[in-house]
Design an enzyme around this catalytic site. Structure first.
Site, mmCIF file in Angstrom:
data_model
loop_
_atom_site.group_PDB
_atom_site.id
_atom_site.type_symbol
_atom_site.label_atom_id
_atom_site.label_comp_id
_atom_site.label_asym_id
_atom_site.label_seq_id
_atom_site.Cartn_x
_atom_site.Cartn_y
_atom_site.Cartn_z
ATOM 1 N N GLU A 200 9.334 2.097 11.105
ATOM 2 C CA GLU A 200 10.413 3.022 10.946
ATOM 3 C C GLU A 200 9.747 4.382 10.575
ATOM 4 O O GLU A 200 8.994 4.743 9.756
ATOM 5 C CB GLU A 200 11.144 2.563 9.397
ATOM 6 C CG GLU A 200 11.435 1.316 9.339
ATOM 7 C CD GLU A 200 13.006 1.217 9.916
ATOM 8 O OE1 GLU A 200 13.442 1.965 10.325
ATOM 9 O OE2 GLU A 200 13.660 0.056 9.971
ATOM 10 N N THR B 261 1.205 8.179 12.890
ATOM 11 C CA THR B 261 0.598 7.044 12.087
ATOM 12 C C THR B 261 1.001 5.832 12.581
ATOM 13 O O THR B 261 0.399 4.498 12.715
ATOM 14 C CB THR B 261 0.759 7.048 10.633
ATOM 15 O OG1 THR B 261 0.782 8.425 10.086
ATOM 16 C CG2 THR B 261 -0.203 6.238 9.666
ATOM 17 N N GLY C 68 6.730 5.572 7.956
ATOM 18 C CA GLY C 68 5.824 6.805 7.894
ATOM 19 C C GLY C 68 6.043 7.675 8.937
ATOM 20 O O GLY C 68 6.937 7.589 9.904
ATOM 21 N N GLU D 257 9.606 17.104 14.553
ATOM 22 C CA GLU D 257 10.329 16.891 13.127
ATOM 23 C C GLU D 257 9.370 18.006 12.199
ATOM 24 O O GLU D 257 8.078 17.840 12.159
ATOM 25 C CB GLU D 257 9.622 15.345 12.555
ATOM 26 C CG GLU D 257 10.006 15.176 11.441
ATOM 27 C CD GLU D 257 9.718 13.721 10.956
ATOM 28 O OE1 GLU D 257 8.443 13.458 10.928
ATOM 29 O OE2 GLU D 257 10.484 13.003 10.468
ATOM 30 N N CYS E 63 13.802 11.221 6.264
ATOM 31 C CA CYS E 63 13.769 11.002 7.732
ATOM 32 C C CYS E 63 15.090 11.193 8.538
ATOM 33 O O CYS E 63 15.310 11.483 9.948
ATOM 34 C CB CYS E 63 13.107 9.618 8.121
ATOM 35 S SG CYS E 63 13.977 8.325 7.169
ATOM 36 N N LYS F 129 0.854 -1.154 0.054
ATOM 37 C CA LYS F 129 0.140 -0.050 -0.077
ATOM 38 C C LYS F 129 0.551 1.167 0.025
ATOM 39 O O LYS F 129 1.439 1.718 1.092
ATOM 40 C CB LYS F 129 -0.922 -0.289 1.232
ATOM 41 C CG LYS F 129 -2.282 0.654 1.007
ATOM 42 C CD LYS F 129 -2.144 2.114 0.622
ATOM 43 C CE LYS F 129 -1.689 3.025 1.945
ATOM 44 N NZ LYS F 129 -1.665 4.324 1.390
HETATM 45 P P1 NAD Z 1 2.199 8.846 6.922
HETATM 46 O O1 NAD Z 1 2.371 8.229 8.029
HETATM 47 O O2 NAD Z 1 1.221 9.921 6.698
HETATM 48 O O3 NAD Z 1 1.960 7.930 5.692
HETATM 49 C C1 NAD Z 1 2.745 6.955 5.314
HETATM 50 C C2 NAD Z 1 1.916 5.678 4.758
HETATM 51 O O4 NAD Z 1 0.977 5.158 5.804
HETATM 52 C C3 NAD Z 1 1.109 6.189 3.555
HETATM 53 O O5 NAD Z 1 0.717 5.047 2.780
HETATM 54 C C4 NAD Z 1 -0.256 6.206 4.259
HETATM 55 O O6 NAD Z 1 -1.584 6.078 3.451
HETATM 56 C C5 NAD Z 1 -0.312 5.328 5.269
HETATM 57 N N1 NAD Z 1 -1.449 5.397 6.440
HETATM 58 C C6 NAD Z 1 -1.735 6.495 6.874
HETATM 59 N N2 NAD Z 1 -2.544 6.338 8.061
HETATM 60 C C7 NAD Z 1 -2.648 4.921 8.252
HETATM 61 C C8 NAD Z 1 -3.458 3.962 9.071
HETATM 62 N N3 NAD Z 1 -4.299 4.542 10.049
HETATM 63 N N4 NAD Z 1 -3.222 2.639 8.743
HETATM 64 C C9 NAD Z 1 -2.383 2.300 7.961
HETATM 65 N N5 NAD Z 1 -1.570 3.027 6.968
HETATM 66 C C10 NAD Z 1 -1.784 4.274 7.101
HETATM 67 O O7 NAD Z 1 3.547 9.476 6.684
HETATM 68 P P2 NAD Z 1 4.040 10.471 5.207
HETATM 69 O O8 NAD Z 1 3.587 11.789 5.457
HETATM 70 O O9 NAD Z 1 3.525 9.748 4.188
HETATM 71 O O10 NAD Z 1 5.565 10.429 5.210
HETATM 72 C C11 NAD Z 1 6.482 11.220 6.027
HETATM 73 C C12 NAD Z 1 6.913 10.754 7.590
HETATM 74 O O11 NAD Z 1 7.415 9.509 7.204
HETATM 75 C C13 NAD Z 1 7.922 11.352 8.183
HETATM 76 O O12 NAD Z 1 7.485 11.450 9.539
HETATM 77 C C14 NAD Z 1 9.223 10.494 7.838
HETATM 78 O O13 NAD Z 1 10.197 11.002 8.684
HETATM 79 C C15 NAD Z 1 8.626 9.268 7.960
HETATM 80 N N6 NAD Z 1 9.602 8.338 7.221
HETATM 81 C C16 NAD Z 1 10.408 7.555 7.965
HETATM 82 C C17 NAD Z 1 11.462 6.844 7.347
HETATM 83 C C18 NAD Z 1 12.252 6.050 8.058
HETATM 84 O O14 NAD Z 1 12.827 4.743 7.523
HETATM 85 N N7 NAD Z 1 12.379 5.888 9.559
HETATM 86 C C19 NAD Z 1 11.682 6.894 6.038
HETATM 87 C C20 NAD Z 1 10.814 7.905 5.404
HETATM 88 C C21 NAD Z 1 9.853 8.374 5.824
#
Ligand code: NAD
Length: 482
Positions: free
Chosen positions: A246, A228, A224, A386, A280, A171
């Site tokens: 992550e 979330t 993400g 962040e 991130c 997804k």
């Molecule tokens: P997000 O949490 O909004 O979304 C991430 C994914 O989760 C998307 O596919 C989204 O549709 C899905 N999602 C949202 N709500 C959900 C739920 N309730 N259940 C299941 N899936 C759900 O994050 P974003 O805005 O897409 O990405 C940015 C964030 O990701 C930043 O905080 C960044 O630091 C983090 N990030 C972390 C890493 C790492 O490796 N630690 C890498 C890249 C990004």
């Protein structure tokens, strides 16, 4: 372009009528539509993955490694498509999409092919018995990814997951679905057995949460945001799913007086603003030893102000657009918070200049000048939360101990970097930081064999190398008495 789900080896229209626009961040214009899949689409994808699992899991490691190599070859042949779709979908410069996104997506499949091909179980001998440890598939995995490094992160999960014999439902972020679709085209073209890799598009509250909470999913690998991640953990917990999270980061770049100043300015600038600060691992709080603070800041600001911001499709562009209007608004809110908290802008903070220098096509995009803020306390909101954009704060420190204390003053613990010519000190300081990864005199220098992940609000578990193989498998120990 209207995207489709990929289920059981077929591109399928979703059930229901709901769509979401996919918007190009550089122009603010819609260029595709992504389906908002329903619970029944998620059910179909999980069913297909479940059906395919035992046969796929029964293949040998070298057979599955062979498939990963085949996917890598085909992906590589679409290298330029990956780069241009990723640049268009995320707003990142094409040069970055080529060097980082396209390269790593191919490399992830090749790297895990090699690891899995040579992966063996372990034997532990006792005086009167032998223990044989084997690694078996977990079952059906849900792989959920964010928008900042779309295919880079999806391939980082798909390759080890299927390599270890699981079948998966992906997804991707609803904001950047294009290269996940490309990966499905590749998988379809090479003829991977149906059901091994499935994809449902949709938003988090719909398809995402439905997938994570589904009783027939055995494993969740989520990348993400931290809030979330908390929801994902809560919905996966009742079924005791294997879970890897992550999450976000707020990482320090620690600059000591004995650093190589020119290389440090370049490295710290890259850590601050690569991908518009939307990684991130980005170093968004810069801690500088008092005695070189002024000299460092002067050189740093010069280098930030020379960054070329603009059309992501031009080879010379160094900074592109932010992902969405909503995200731009959030980042700008932090800029106002910084003002309220007593910060002053060393550069940036005002996007008017950029807007006037952009071509008309780009006027509707989500642009922001790289912004460096001084004068804030290290425990201010802008220095500890962040922001995930082109905004960094700069702080002074006097001693090693003080630098470590400031670096540890956030709830996050993902990464960090230390800049010094004294490598013993570099390692000592790195070991003092409560975090998952620290670079000394470099940043984002990745060996795929090493563990990747963080502590605290940055997540749970590690992926990468043998840590991925461990996460995407269950171990069985058979003890045989002689
Ligand atoms: P997000 O949490 O909004 O979304 C991430 C994914 O989760 C998307 O596919 C989204 O549709 C899905 N999602 C949202 N709500 C959900 C739920 N309730 N259940 C299941 N899936 C759900 O994050 P974003 O805005 O897409 O990405 C940015 C964030 O990701 C930043 O905080 C960044 O630091 C983090 N990030 C972390 C890493 C790492 O490796 N630690 C890498 C890249 C990004």
């Amino acid at each position: 372009m209207d995207l489709m789900n990929y289920i059981d080896g077929n591109f399928q229209a979703h059930t229901g009528e709901q769509w979401l626009d996919v918007v190009e961040p550089a122009t603010g214009k819609q260029f595709a539509r992504v389906p908002l899949s329903s619970p029944s689409d998620v059910d179909s994808a999980i069913l297909a993955a479940r059906k395919a699992q035992s046969e796929w899991g029964g293949l040998s490691h070298s057979e599955r490694a062979g498939w990963l190599d085949i996917i890598a070859d085909e992906l590589e042949s679409r290298y330029e498509d990956i780069a241009s779709l990723e640049s268009r979908d995320t707003g990142k410069p094409i040069s970055l999409a080529r060097a980082v996104d396209a390269n790593r997506s191919v490399a992830n499949f090749r790297f895990f092919a090699e690891m899995i091909r040579t992966h063996r179980g372990e034997v532990f001998e006792m005086a009167d018995a032998d223990n044989f440890v084997t690694y078996r598939p977990v079952g059906v995995g849900a792989l959920i990814t964010p928008w900042n490094l779309p295919l880079y992160l999806l391939s980082w999960k798909v390759a080890p997951a299927i390599g270890m014999g699981n079948t998966v439902v992906c997804k991707p972020s609803e904001m950047t679905p294009m290269t996940a679709n490309l990966l499905m085209e590749v998988i379809d073209k090479v003829g991977l057995p149906p059901g091994v890799v499935n994809l449902v598009h949709g938003d988090g509250g719909g398809a995402g949460s439905c997938l994570v909470s589904h009783s027939d999913v055995d494993l969740v690998s989520f990348t993400g945001g931290t809030s979330t991640g908390a929801k994902v953990a809560a919905s996966a917990a009742p079924h005791f799913k294997k879970i890897s999270l992550e999450l976000g980061g707020k990482n320090s770049s620690i600059v000591f007086a004995d650093c190589d100043l020119n290389k440090t300015i370049e490295g710290v600038g890259r850590a601050a603003f690569l991908n518009q600060g939307q990684i991130c691992l980005c170093g968004s709080r810069i801690l500088v030893q008092d005695s070189i603070y002024d000299e460092f800041v002067e050189g740093f600001i010069d280098s930030v102000e020379s960054l070329k911001i603009g059309d992501p499709s031009e080879d010379s562009t160094q900074l592109g657009a932010l992902i969405s209007s909503g995200h731009l608004k959030k980042v700008k809110e932090y800029v106002s918070i910084a003002k309220d908290e007593g910060g002053h802008f060393l550069t940036g903070g005002d996007d008017m200049e950029i807007q006037s220098s952009l071509s008309r096509d780009l006027e509707g995009g989500y642009w922001m000048a790289p912004t460096v803020i001084g004068g804030l306390s290290p425990d201010s909101r802008c220095s500890t939360e962040e922001i995930f954009g082109p905004v960094v704060t700069v702080h002074r420190f006097k001693t090693e101990e003080e630098a470590i204390e400031i670096a540890n003053g956030t709830r996050y613990g993902l990464a960090g970097s230390v800049w010094t010519e004294d490598l013993e000190k570099g390692i000592r300081v790195a070991e003092g930081i409560r975090t998952g990864m620290v670079w000394v005199n470099t940043w984002l220098h990745r060996d795929l064999r090493t563990p990747f992940g963080g502590v605290g609000d940055s997540g749970v578990g590690r992926e990468g190398g043998r840590w991925s193989l461990g996460f995407f498998s269950e171990t069985l120990n058979v003890c045989v008495k002689r």
